[in-house]
Design a protein around this motif. Sequence first.
Motif, PDB file in Angstrom:
ATOM      1  N   LYS A 159      48.690  52.039  25.377  1.00 26.69           N
ATOM      2  CA  LYS A 159      47.289  52.315  25.692  1.00 26.69           C
ATOM      3  C   LYS A 159      46.393  51.865  24.551  1.00 26.69           C
ATOM      4  N   ARG A 160      46.852  52.021  23.333  1.00 25.98           N
ATOM      5  CA  ARG A 160      46.050  51.630  22.183  1.00 25.98           C
ATOM      6  C   ARG A 160      45.806  50.119  22.195  1.00 25.98           C
ATOM      7  N   TYR A 161      46.853  49.371  22.526  1.00 23.44           N
ATOM      8  CA  TYR A 161      46.694  47.926  22.557  1.00 23.44           C
ATOM      9  C   TYR A 161      45.752  47.488  23.678  1.00 23.44           C
ATOM     10  N   VAL A 162      45.775  48.184  24.789  1.00 26.88           N
ATOM     11  CA  VAL A 162      44.943  47.812  25.919  1.00 26.88           C
ATOM     12  C   VAL A 162      43.475  48.085  25.632  1.00 26.88           C
ATOM     13  N   SER A 163      43.188  49.188  24.966  1.00 24.85           N
ATOM     14  CA  SER A 163      41.805  49.622  24.808  1.00 24.85           C
ATOM     15  C   SER A 163      41.151  49.110  23.536  1.00 24.85           C
ATOM     16  N   GLU A 164      41.929  48.589  22.600  1.00 22.74           N
ATOM     17  CA  GLU A 164      41.360  48.177  21.322  1.00 22.74           C
ATOM     18  C   GLU A 164      41.674  46.714  21.028  1.00 22.74           C
ATOM     19  N   ALA A 165      40.903  46.156  20.122  1.00 23.83           N
ATOM     20  CA  ALA A 165      41.194  44.805  19.651  1.00 23.83           C
ATOM     21  C   ALA A 165      42.278  44.865  18.594  1.00 23.83           C
ATOM     22  N   HIS A 166      43.213  43.936  18.688  1.00 23.58           N
ATOM     23  CA  HIS A 166      44.251  43.809  17.664  1.00 23.58           C
ATOM     24  C   HIS A 166      43.837  42.614  16.806  1.00 23.58           C
ATOM     25  N   GLY A 167      43.234  42.900  15.672  1.00 24.82           N
ATOM     26  CA  GLY A 167      42.587  41.829  14.932  1.00 24.82           C
ATOM     27  C   GLY A 167      41.398  41.352  15.749  1.00 24.82           C
ATOM     28  N   GLU A 168      41.410  40.044  16.107  1.00 22.83           N
ATOM     29  CA  GLU A 168      40.364  39.506  16.957  1.00 22.83           C
ATOM     30  C   GLU A 168      40.845  39.325  18.389  1.00 22.83           C
ATOM     31  N   GLN A 169      42.043  39.838  18.686  1.00 20.54           N
ATOM     32  CA  GLN A 169      42.636  39.635  20.006  1.00 20.54           C
ATOM     33  C   GLN A 169      42.463  40.873  20.875  1.00 20.54           C
ATOM     34  N   VAL A 170      41.952  40.700  22.077  1.00 17.50           N
ATOM     35  CA  VAL A 170      41.706  41.826  22.972  1.00 17.50           C
ATOM     36  C   VAL A 170      42.746  41.836  24.091  1.00 17.50           C
ATOM     37  N   PHE A 171      43.296  43.019  24.340  1.00 14.80           N
ATOM     38  CA  PHE A 171      44.188  43.250  25.475  1.00 14.80           C
ATOM     39  C   PHE A 171      43.391  44.013  26.535  1.00 14.80           C
ATOM     40  N   TYR A 172      43.442  43.532  27.774  1.00  9.42           N
ATOM     41  CA  TYR A 172      42.646  44.128  28.847  1.00  9.42           C
ATOM     42  C   TYR A 172      43.535  44.814  29.880  1.00  9.42           C
ATOM     43  N   ASP A 173      42.971  45.822  30.522  1.00  7.32           N
ATOM     44  CA  ASP A 173      43.621  46.511  31.638  1.00  7.32           C
ATOM     45  C   ASP A 173      43.330  45.711  32.909  1.00  7.32           C
ATOM     46  N   PHE A 174      44.328  44.993  33.388  1.00  3.32           N
ATOM     47  CA  PHE A 174      44.175  44.095  34.527  1.00  3.32           C
ATOM     48  C   PHE A 174      43.602  44.803  35.744  1.00  3.32           C
ATOM     49  N   TRP A 175      44.240  45.912  36.145  1.00  3.28           N
ATOM     50  CA  TRP A 175      43.811  46.571  37.378  1.00  3.28           C
ATOM     51  C   TRP A 175      42.492  47.308  37.209  1.00  3.28           C
ATOM     52  N   GLY A 176      42.234  47.793  36.013  1.00  4.09           N
ATOM     53  CA  GLY A 176      40.933  48.414  35.775  1.00  4.09           C
ATOM     54  C   GLY A 176      39.808  47.406  35.955  1.00  4.09           C
ATOM     55  N   MET A 177      39.995  46.193  35.443  1.00  2.00           N
ATOM     56  CA  MET A 177      38.996  45.141  35.599  1.00  2.00           C
ATOM     57  C   MET A 177      38.914  44.670  37.042  1.00  2.00           C
ATOM     58  N   ARG A 178      40.056  44.584  37.694  1.00  2.00           N
ATOM     59  CA  ARG A 178      40.074  44.152  39.094  1.00  2.00           C
ATOM     60  C   ARG A 178      39.252  45.085  39.971  1.00  2.00           C
ATOM     61  N   CYS A 179      39.377  46.383  39.751  1.00  2.00           N
ATOM     62  CA  CYS A 179      38.677  47.350  40.593  1.00  2.00           C
ATOM     63  C   CYS A 179      37.157  47.285  40.449  1.00  2.00           C
ATOM     64  N   ALA A 180      36.702  46.713  39.346  1.00  3.23           N
ATOM     65  CA  ALA A 180      35.258  46.633  39.107  1.00  3.23           C
ATOM     66  C   ALA A 180      34.629  45.380  39.713  1.00  3.23           C
ATOM     67  N   GLN A 181      35.437  44.500  40.296  1.00  2.00           N
ATOM     68  CA  GLN A 181      34.934  43.228  40.799  1.00  2.00           C
ATOM     69  C   GLN A 181      34.697  43.265  42.308  1.00  2.00           C
ATOM     70  N   PRO A 182      33.741  42.474  42.811  1.00  2.00           N
ATOM     71  CA  PRO A 182      33.502  42.390  44.256  1.00  2.00           C
ATOM     72  C   PRO A 182      34.600  41.599  44.954  1.00  2.00           C
ATOM     73  N   THR A 183      34.664  41.720  46.272  1.00  2.00           N
ATOM     74  CA  THR A 183      35.729  41.084  47.054  1.00  2.00           C
ATOM     75  C   THR A 183      35.345  39.691  47.530  1.00  2.00           C
ATOM     76  N   THR A 184      34.194  39.200  47.122  1.00  3.12           N
ATOM     77  CA  THR A 184      33.800  37.820  47.428  1.00  3.12           C
ATOM     78  C   THR A 184      33.732  37.016  46.135  1.00  3.12           C
ATOM     79  N   LEU A 185      34.057  35.753  46.219  1.00  2.00           N
ATOM     80  CA  LEU A 185      34.083  34.890  45.039  1.00  2.00           C
ATOM     81  C   LEU A 185      32.669  34.667  44.516  1.00  2.00           C
ATOM     82  N   LEU A 186      32.486  34.879  43.220  1.00  2.00           N
ATOM     83  CA  LEU A 186      31.152  34.816  42.626  1.00  2.00           C
ATOM     84  C   LEU A 186      30.726  33.406  42.239  1.00  2.00           C
ATOM     85  N   GLU A 187      31.692  32.521  42.065  1.00  2.00           N
ATOM     86  CA  GLU A 187      31.343  31.182  41.565  1.00  2.00           C
ATOM     87  C   GLU A 187      32.372  30.185  42.068  1.00  2.00           C
TER      88      GLU A 187
END
Length: 538
Positions: A159-187
């Motif tokens: 969880k620490r790696y997902v929520s924080e930057a490791h140096g300048e590298q960011v680890f993201y929560d894939f499904w958390g980000m997915r749930c915030a996106q619309p179901t139609t292609l934006l671009e």
Amino acid sequence: MTDIVGDETLRSLWETMATRWGDHEFLIFENRIGGVFEYTYSQFDEDVNRIANVFLSLGVQKGDHVALHLHSSPEFMMCLFGLAKIGAISVPVNEQYLADEAEYILDNCGAVCAVVEPLYLETYVELVNRGHKFDKGILVARAGVDSPVCDVEFPEMEKRYVSEAHGEQVFYDFWGMRCAQPTTLLEECPLHSDDPAQIIYTSGTTSRPKGVVVTHANMVFSGLYGDWEVSMRGSDRVLSTMPACHSNFQLAALMPVITAGATLIVVEKYSARKFWKQVREYRATVIQLVAMMLRTLMLQPVDPEEKNHFVREALYFITVTDEEKAAFEERFNVRIMNTYGSTESIGWVLTDPPVGKRMWPSVGRAGLGYEVRIANPEDQELPHGEIGEIQVKGVRGRSLMLEYLNNEKATNETFSADGWLKTGDQGYQDDNGWFYFVDRKSNMVKRAGENISTTEIEKILDGHPLIEESAVIGVDDPIRDQALKAFVLPVKGATLTVEEVEEYCKGHMASFKVPSFYEVVTEFPRTCSMKIEKKLLS
């Protein structure tokens, strides 16, 4: 170019099929802990769009390479199609690779982003600590309560790696980000069929993996070719346990399903005990087999109902003995469709035809869209009956791979001056156009001037009643150029000595073929496609 693909792309094909087959069942996924998840075409398309939007939010652009270090899963396919929709290029990473092996792939392709299993998170933390930079982040998939795929929660450290930057590298929560996106292609960006869609790395069983550049046209062609090969229709149900990183899964199962509007059944982890029950339960009409699967299935207790199924084609890729084939077909009431091909050839260029006779152990005739010849080392066609290299004629970037990524030398060596793909494999052709596979070039050992096929030795060893599987390699010999070393895996519960194996060899093969060295093993190292990884044997 005017051909069966036209200017169709993976994006346009998928969007057409999602609209046409909206409520039709696209995917049934059974994960390794027994959870089952189902998607219609339209449901899956919504998640593909969400995932595409996630990548756009990270700044992933057309032409960027994104590594997918995932098991066979819905997320793998969502990423594959999501990246294709925005013109980015997927780079599947073998699910068995550790840090050094993954690093080679990532460096070779220049991946700017990665999507990884929680299981591999520590590997990518190690790569970041080594200084490897993912400019657009690392997404950690298949974790947390928001994932419909697999209820796996992060340990506190992860969880620490997902929520924080490791140096300048960011680890993201894939499904958390997915749930915030619309179901139609934006671009949406301009796409053409000749644009690269992904880089599939060869298994590298004998050398460093090479990145096969697969275009959008290659992907579409593989689907249409597979539909012809097995007479695929929308009512078909294709079951695969092949790893998602491999062309066996993508080009021979996934794409033919999509171009036909059929249903794909993905079993994340193969189990010999469960497999045939899954085939029957999911009413599969087409299945994929390799030699290890066939042999382990034959070791299972007989089920009185096992002949009652819907399978009409069993796609097969690796040779077994005549006796093994006959016993398997009789027991399970199926007919094996023998084929030959490679990632570089896109389709299974030699195949049993969808109708009519089959000529086992022939690997079939040249399929639609291909020419095949047997050639000598000077790339001259040989007469029927003579053994030489199997070479394939098609169109680069459409029915054949475009090139090897960042490897002009290997690309030039792989294509003859007149445009034939040089497979490096040995075979011959009979007078009626049926081809016979003899051996991989990498399996030929030169011993005191004699060319010896390690596959031939392995077939003889596999005939021993106490040997489950074998592998033979060439080792350096100061006198004879190379010597043969045999590795044997005894059948479960059996005891076998080196002396017994050597005595068996002396009684079943010419003296110059008898191995000089032997080793009895408890298991073999394997690639993700379940082949024995010979480069790890010594």
